[in-house]
Each structure stands twice: as structure tokens, then as C-alpha cells.
Design an enzyme around this catalytic site. Sequence first.
Site: not given
Ligand SMILES: *Cc1c(COP(=O)(O)O)cnc(C)c1O
Length: 377
Positions: A39, A133, A267, A316
Site C-alpha cells: 500500500k 478501527r 525563511y 519547499m
Molecule cells: C499496513 C498494514 C499492515 C502492515 O503492517 P507493518 O507493520 O508495516 O508490517 C498489515 N495489516 C494491516 C491491516 C495494515 O493496515
Amino acid sequence: MKINNGRAWAEIDLSAIRHNARLFSEMVGKDCKVVPVVKANAYGHGDIEVTKALNEIGYDFFAVATAHEGQRLRVNGITGEILILGYTALQDLEIVVANDLIQTVLCEDYAEMLESFGKPVRAHIKIDTGMHRIGFDFSDIEHIERIYKSNVIKAEGIYTHLCASDSPEQSDIDFTNLQKDKYFSVVNALREKGINVGLTHIQASYGMMNYPEIKADMARLGITLYGVLSDMNNTLRYEKPDIHPALSLKARISMVKDLQKGETVSYGRLFTADKNMKVATVSIGYADGIPRDYAQRGAFVLVNGHKAAVIGRVCMDQFIIDVTDAGEVKQDDVAVIIGKDGDAGISVEEVAQRCGTISYELFVRLNCRVDYVYINK
Ligand SMILES: *Cc1c(COP(=O)(O)O)cnc(C)c1O
């Protein structure tokens, strides 16, 4: 190999990523499938390149956060299964189906929305065992059971997520064990009713490292796939696995100049020279992912193997460093922000610590404007 790149770049060592994946596959054993979590552009490492490199060595089940991330992998030729870990809106469910993605079922209301879509949707059911969650409450067996019998939702797995598995505190260890017990109480209750629950999974990176005794069909490998821990203070319960960091971040020095005692930098004039100095401008800034208060956090970069402190406000697109004691520094030299430079090195965990965050956040800030250079393809 000396990489001669442009203005600012992330250098990704794909052999490190392959090494880390294999290391965890060995750790969890052959009865458990490691699911690389790609992701957020593979935690800023480049989703397509990373996933392709893993596809090539046999990894065939990936996790993403959104339907669009899954679609991107498919469009770029990634094969195997792709699980969406989060919410997909009704209007995007066509993307899930058209790309043969697997959607997480968040709760009963969400299940009803999926059913209203009408077309069969492949799914894994999320169970809330304490993170609060997303997920069905672990005690809600009735609704969870119903999902397995739905004509629209094709449930192929069931999972939960640990929320304190990185902590060595006894109270967190107790909590994590309770999460595990709650999860298996659901799985066992369903099995007793004769339901095939499909694929089970609980652990992410820290779950695998700190709770290796948990046995499930799959484990989701995120941050340690990229070869790093969350931050410097992380105390593991067992020996640290031999993970290799995959990412280095570098930028070109655009200009070197002398500064007279009393002159100020950047800045807001936050930095004043207390002596005559030599300073250099580095061509990377907060739009590229560098925290704006980097200098105020005591950050430094490496130039020709020397430490050079970041001074004044990060802008930036650029920032300024003190190279008074960094030897011969000239235009076009390379500043290392994360990574090795000769014998010296700066780890992302160290940077995260300094910036009051975790390596995850620094990585995912990165993906907007820097070039990506892949080595050891
Ligand atoms: C992002 C995520 C992971 C990965 O977690 P890490 O700590 O980066 O290994 C696993 N399961 C879920 C549900 C996640 O959202």
C-alpha cells in the site's frame, strides 16, 4: 556503482527487498504464506517495481489499502491475489470486481452495502479484537456467520490486526495475547458450526517478530519488507532478523557559498552564523518529503562521508547545510539524506526518532517528486 542522477532521488535496492521477503518466509515456515503489503506506493518504494520483483520470485498474494492501488497493480501486469485492507466505496466496487480484487468486509452495515451492489465480490472478513478501527466485534458470531452464507459476498478468509505487538511492555503483551485468543475464539466457533473459514491471518511485521508462536495461514509483511523497523527505540522480544534497508535518499548540491559571521539563513532567519562559514544548498525540500522543521530537530546529511548539519528552515524545494568542516564540497556533489556514504550512514529509524515520528511516515511522504532509481533488478 556510482549513480549519477538528477536533482533528488530515492535509490531502491530490489535485492534487499527480495532478501527481506525470503527471510520472513523462512521465519514463518512453509505452512504460512507471506503477503507483502504494498500500500501507499509500497511504503514510498514504488509499488509496481517492488511487486514485480516479488512476483518474479514467486510471491502471489499482495495487500493494498485501496481499490485504486489494486487496480494499478493489475494494469501493470501483477498476477496473483490482491487483498484490499480498507474501505471501498459503493461507486468503486466495479473496480474490485473488474480487477479480481479481494475486498475486506468491515462490519454488518458494510456487508449490506456490498450486497446491494449485486455482483459477487470476493472478500476477507475483518474481526475487531481490540484495535477498534474496522472489523466485526469478535463477539458478533451471528453476523460473521451470516457473511459466510451470503450469496453476494464470497468470504475466502478471516483476519484481525494487532495494535500493540511492537511493545515489550507486559501489559501490551497481555493485550496482544488477548487479541489472539479473541480471534481464535471466533475462528473456532465458526469451525464448530461446520463453516470453512478460509484463510486465517493475524500478524503484520511486529506480530511475526514478537509473536512467532502464532500460527495462521498467512502473515502480512509491511515495514520490514523494506528492511527497517518502526523507530530506534523499538525493543524486540527476540533477536532482530537480518533485514536489509532497501531505500536511500539523495539530492544534489546546487550551490556552495561563504557566509560571514552574523549573516542569517533561509525563511524567518532562524539560523545566524556565529562565525565565518561555508554553506551549501541541497536541491530537495518539504515538497519532496523532508520535514519542514528538519534543522530544528538537529538533522544532518552526509557529504563526501562527512556530517553536515541542516541549518535554517527547510524550504519547499531546497534546504541549506553547513559544510564548513566537510572538506572540499562543490556544486553537483551528492548529499545523502538517508543511506550510506562510505563508512558513515544515516538510517531512516534515526531520522524518524529525530523527527518525532516513525519510519513509515517518512517513507510515505516521499513519493511525490523525487526520481526513483532501482538497483539489483
Ligand atoms: C499496513 C498494514 C499492515 C502492515 O503492517 P507493518 O507493520 O508495516 O508490517 C498489515 N495489516 C494491516 C491491516 C495494515 O493496515
